[in-house]
Design an enzyme around this catalytic site. Structure first.
Site, PDB file in Angstrom:
ATOM      1  N   ASP A  29       1.843   0.472 -14.795  1.00  0.00           N
ATOM      2  CA  ASP A  29       3.918   0.904 -14.559  1.00  0.00           C
ATOM      3  C   ASP A  29       4.543   0.008 -14.825  1.00  0.00           C
ATOM      4  O   ASP A  29       3.922  -1.433 -14.295  1.00  0.00           O
ATOM      5  CB  ASP A  29       4.020   1.117 -12.408  1.00  0.00           C
ATOM      6  CG  ASP A  29       5.578   1.690 -12.655  1.00  0.00           C
ATOM      7  OD1 ASP A  29       5.665   1.208 -12.816  1.00  0.00           O
ATOM      8  OD2 ASP A  29       5.279   2.952 -11.726  1.00  0.00           O
ATOM      9  N   ILE A  30       5.904   0.264 -15.575  1.00  0.00           N
ATOM     10  CA  ILE A  30       6.988  -0.483 -16.201  1.00  0.00           C
ATOM     11  C   ILE A  30       7.459  -1.580 -15.688  1.00  0.00           C
ATOM     12  O   ILE A  30       7.574  -2.606 -15.100  1.00  0.00           O
ATOM     13  CB  ILE A  30       7.214  -0.091 -17.314  1.00  0.00           C
ATOM     14  CG1 ILE A  30       7.767  -0.800 -18.717  1.00  0.00           C
ATOM     15  CG2 ILE A  30       8.323   1.097 -16.674  1.00  0.00           C
ATOM     16  CD1 ILE A  30       8.346  -0.019 -19.326  1.00  0.00           C
ATOM     17  N   HIS A  93       0.715  12.020 -11.638  1.00  0.00           N
ATOM     18  CA  HIS A  93       0.485  11.005 -11.991  1.00  0.00           C
ATOM     19  C   HIS A  93       0.197  10.655 -10.874  1.00  0.00           C
ATOM     20  O   HIS A  93       1.346  11.103  -9.397  1.00  0.00           O
ATOM     21  CB  HIS A  93       1.637   9.946 -13.058  1.00  0.00           C
ATOM     22  CG  HIS A  93       2.362  10.118 -12.094  1.00  0.00           C
ATOM     23  ND1 HIS A  93       3.808  10.780 -12.679  1.00  0.00           N
ATOM     24  CD2 HIS A  93       2.916   8.643 -11.456  1.00  0.00           C
ATOM     25  CE1 HIS A  93       4.850  10.663 -12.332  1.00  0.00           C
ATOM     26  NE2 HIS A  93       4.792   9.999 -11.037  1.00  0.00           N
ATOM     27  N   HIS A  95      -0.291   6.840  -8.498  1.00  0.00           N
ATOM     28  CA  HIS A  95       0.028   5.567  -8.389  1.00  0.00           C
ATOM     29  C   HIS A  95      -1.123   4.531  -7.676  1.00  0.00           C
ATOM     30  O   HIS A  95      -1.484   5.642  -6.208  1.00  0.00           O
ATOM     31  CB  HIS A  95       0.954   5.062  -7.445  1.00  0.00           C
ATOM     32  CG  HIS A  95       2.786   5.491  -7.802  1.00  0.00           C
ATOM     33  ND1 HIS A  95       3.360   4.214  -9.482  1.00  0.00           N
ATOM     34  CD2 HIS A  95       3.174   6.433  -7.705  1.00  0.00           C
ATOM     35  CE1 HIS A  95       4.170   5.379  -8.902  1.00  0.00           C
ATOM     36  NE2 HIS A  95       4.020   6.715  -8.474  1.00  0.00           N
TER      37      HIS A  95
HETATM   38  P1  AMP Z   1       7.474   8.447 -10.115  1.00  0.00           P
HETATM   39  O1  AMP Z   1       7.694  10.004 -10.618  1.00  0.00           O
HETATM   40  O2  AMP Z   1       8.577   9.472  -8.911  1.00  0.00           O
HETATM   41  O3  AMP Z   1       5.983   8.674  -9.112  1.00  0.00           O
HETATM   42  O4  AMP Z   1       7.901   6.961 -10.809  1.00  0.00           O
HETATM   43  C1  AMP Z   1       7.456   7.369 -12.073  1.00  0.00           C
HETATM   44  C2  AMP Z   1       6.996   5.734 -12.297  1.00  0.00           C
HETATM   45  O5  AMP Z   1       6.625   6.055 -13.564  1.00  0.00           O
HETATM   46  C3  AMP Z   1       7.701   4.833 -11.336  1.00  0.00           C
HETATM   47  O6  AMP Z   1       7.391   4.180 -11.427  1.00  0.00           O
HETATM   48  C4  AMP Z   1       8.177   4.386 -13.336  1.00  0.00           C
HETATM   49  O7  AMP Z   1       8.230   2.685 -13.152  1.00  0.00           O
HETATM   50  C5  AMP Z   1       7.081   4.780 -13.867  1.00  0.00           C
HETATM   51  N1  AMP Z   1       7.419   4.580 -15.684  1.00  0.00           N
HETATM   52  C6  AMP Z   1       8.497   5.372 -16.212  1.00  0.00           C
HETATM   53  N2  AMP Z   1       8.226   5.423 -17.485  1.00  0.00           N
HETATM   54  C7  AMP Z   1       6.819   4.397 -17.494  1.00  0.00           C
HETATM   55  C8  AMP Z   1       6.973   3.881 -18.766  1.00  0.00           C
HETATM   56  N3  AMP Z   1       7.406   4.420 -19.751  1.00  0.00           N
HETATM   57  N4  AMP Z   1       5.515   2.813 -18.992  1.00  0.00           N
HETATM   58  C9  AMP Z   1       4.481   3.363 -17.435  1.00  0.00           C
HETATM   59  N5  AMP Z   1       5.460   3.229 -16.002  1.00  0.00           N
HETATM   60  C10 AMP Z   1       6.348   3.869 -15.998  1.00  0.00           C
END
Ligand code: AMP
Length: 129
Positions: A29-30, A93, A95
């Site tokens: 996760d970024i 996705h 986590h």
């Molecule tokens: P959620 O959709 O609420 O589960 O959150 C999306 C997750 O994706 C968040 O924790 C972001 O930090 C992560 N995220 C968004 N863009 C990227 C990316 N380009 N690379 C890695 N993680 C990402």
């Protein structure tokens, strides 16, 4: 339009990929809540996790299990927290977050600011585990 995660799968935007096969991919996760915070996704772009076909959902979880075990080998923690939010990116996705207590799963907390080098290092460690 392709989701940001589909763009990662297609190599259009970079990611720290820790595991991949023909149907799933896992990358850091970024904006991590903890070192090793990883997202596990199906390559098939479907927004809501409970819209995945049963077999794909079951196999996604099994893939996440393998990745979670690897993370646990390299990141000292009590266990790997598993969470699905999906409010930000419309591509299913899971986590995986190394945790020691309930507060470590608080998504409202400020995120860590890890350097590119730290992200690259943890990626290599998880890949090798
Ligand atoms: P959620 O959709 O609420 O589960 O959150 C999306 C997750 O994706 C968040 O924790 C972001 O930090 C992560 N995220 C968004 N863009 C990227 C990316 N380009 N690379 C890695 N993680 C990402």
């Amino acid at each position: 339009m392709a989701s940001i995660f589909t763009k990662i799968i297609q190599g259009q935007i970079p990611a720290h990929v820790v595991a991949e096969n023909d149907r799933f991919i896992a990358f850091l996760d970024i904006n991590p809540l903890a070192k090793g915070h990883t997202l596990v996704i199906p390559k098939k772009e479907i927004d809501y996790i409970f819209d995945l076909e049963d077999e794909l959902l079951a196999d996604l979880m099994l893939f996440a299990k393998k990745v979670g075990k690897k993370i646990q080998k390299v990141v000292p923690c009590n266990r790997i927290g598993v969470s699905v939010i999906g409010l930000e990116v419309p591509h299913a996705h899971i986590h995986l977050i190394p945790i020691n207590g309930i507060n470590d799963m608080n998504f409202a907390k400020p995120k860590l600011n890890l350097s590119k080098e730290e992200m690259a290092e943890i990626t290599q460690q998880i890949k090798k585990a």
